[in-house]
Write an enzyme that holds these catalytic residues in place. Structure first.
Site: not given
Ligand code: SF4
Length: 332
Positions: A113, A193, A196
């Site tokens: 992230k 994976k 969104k």
């Protein structure tokens, strides 16, 4: 007699996709009959990335509708929104004080992230798994259904529970992961994976036209360049989806005919689309009914929050007493 308590959460990101459905929600529905299941829409977690206030509100409502439409039954499990029980964040602070920064910096999800959001690497992103530990332990849950990519976070939860217990006395269980038995659904790119943020997802409430368009353009076994090229279903994400949505006969046929190029990818995708829509249509219909009846959704969430609040308050009283905070001043 239920086998133990389970906690699991899902972020209200605005779309629940096939990856969430196959990787988590289908299993949640199965587990609710055997375990005392607490399922949470983790809105505090959703705040770790920049967001619009109204969008978050809408996403929380949509997540609740989708989960109920997928088969979560408030008669058999507890569904609630995380921020309705602020004890989660109180316990997080205490756990923060027991969590070495190095442990958090080593988390794969934090590394990923912080790569994806270089301009906004905030404390919430680093402390995300500590909040997850608090989510689980505030209910003293013994089991956490997760995909393999979340095992590291359950391990961290166990370490935090152990540290707390060693320092303040036996309080929390060390929860075990319950691994999702199904194969992982990748995104429409076939490589990463489904997510969104990577825009490679198929939303379970999307229109049939939108779903077909996404399936039609999904990456398959890249060696099937021409219609006559044989393929390998073992490396094709579409075949993984067949294993979820298609009949054993269709799966056996595709497994055989893909290898000999008797079936083309377009035909294979059409079969998948029909089988997938037969599965998703009742869910979509239930979601439409729930949207028309928002009181039913709110009442399920209220009831869930009420139950969780009671449990969380009780555990926090124990934690406060053991850690020496918020105690009344003794009178002389
Ligand atoms: Fe994948 Fe089906 Fe094409 Fe084989 S025929 S590569 S399983 S989409």
């Amino acid at each position: 007699m239920k086998k133990g308590r389970i906690f699991s959460g899902i972020q209200p990101t605005g779309v629940i996709h096939l990856g969430n459905y196959v990787g988590a929600i289908q299993q949640w529905v199965k587990l609710m009959h055997d375990y005392d299941c607490i399922y949470c829409i983790v809105d505090y977690h959703a705040m770790t990335l920049e967001y619009e206030v109204q969008t978050l509100r809408d996403n929380i409502r949509e997540a609740a509708i989708t989960l109920l439409a997928c088969g979560l039954d408030p008669e058999h499990c507890t569904l609630f929104v995380q921020s309705r029980v602020p004890e989660h964040t109180e316990l997080t602070w205490i756990f923060n004080c027991l969590s070495p920064i190095g442990d958090l910096e080593r988390m794969t999800q934090f590394k990923e992230k912080s790569q994806q959001h270089r301009e906004d690497i905030n404390m919430g992103l680093l402390g995300y798994p500590v909040l997850q530990a608090a989510d689980i332990l505030i209910y003293k849950a013994g089991f956490v259904p997760v995909g393999e990519d979340q095992v590291q976070h359950v391990e961290l939860t166990r370490r935090i529970a152990r540290r707390f217990n060693n320092r303040f006395g036996e309080t929390f269980p060390e929860p075990q992961e319950v691994l999702t038995p199904t194969s992982r659904i990748m995104g429409t790119d076939g490589k990463t994976k489904m997510s969104k943020s990577l825009n490679n997802y198929i939303g379970i409430l999307e229109s049939p036209e939108a779903i077909w368009e996404k399936l039609r353009t999904s990456v398959t076994d890249e060696r099937r360049i021409r219609r006559t090229d044989p393929g390998d279903p073992g490396v094709c994400n579409l075949f993984t989806m067949h294993k979820v949505f298609s009949s054993p006969e269709d799966i056996a046929r595709i497994n055989r005919e893909c290898r000999t190029a008797e079936i083309g990818c377009v035909e294979c995708k059409k079969i998948l689309f029909n089988n997938m829509m037969a599965h998703l249509e009742p869910i979509q219909q239930k979601a439409r009914q729930l949207r028309d009846n928002p009181d039913a959704v709110l009442s399920a969430l209220d009831e869930g929050a009420g139950r969780c609040k009671k449990m969380a308050e009780q555990v926090m009283q124990e934690v406060r007493a053991k850690t020496g905070i918020r105690q009344t001043v003794p009178t002389v």
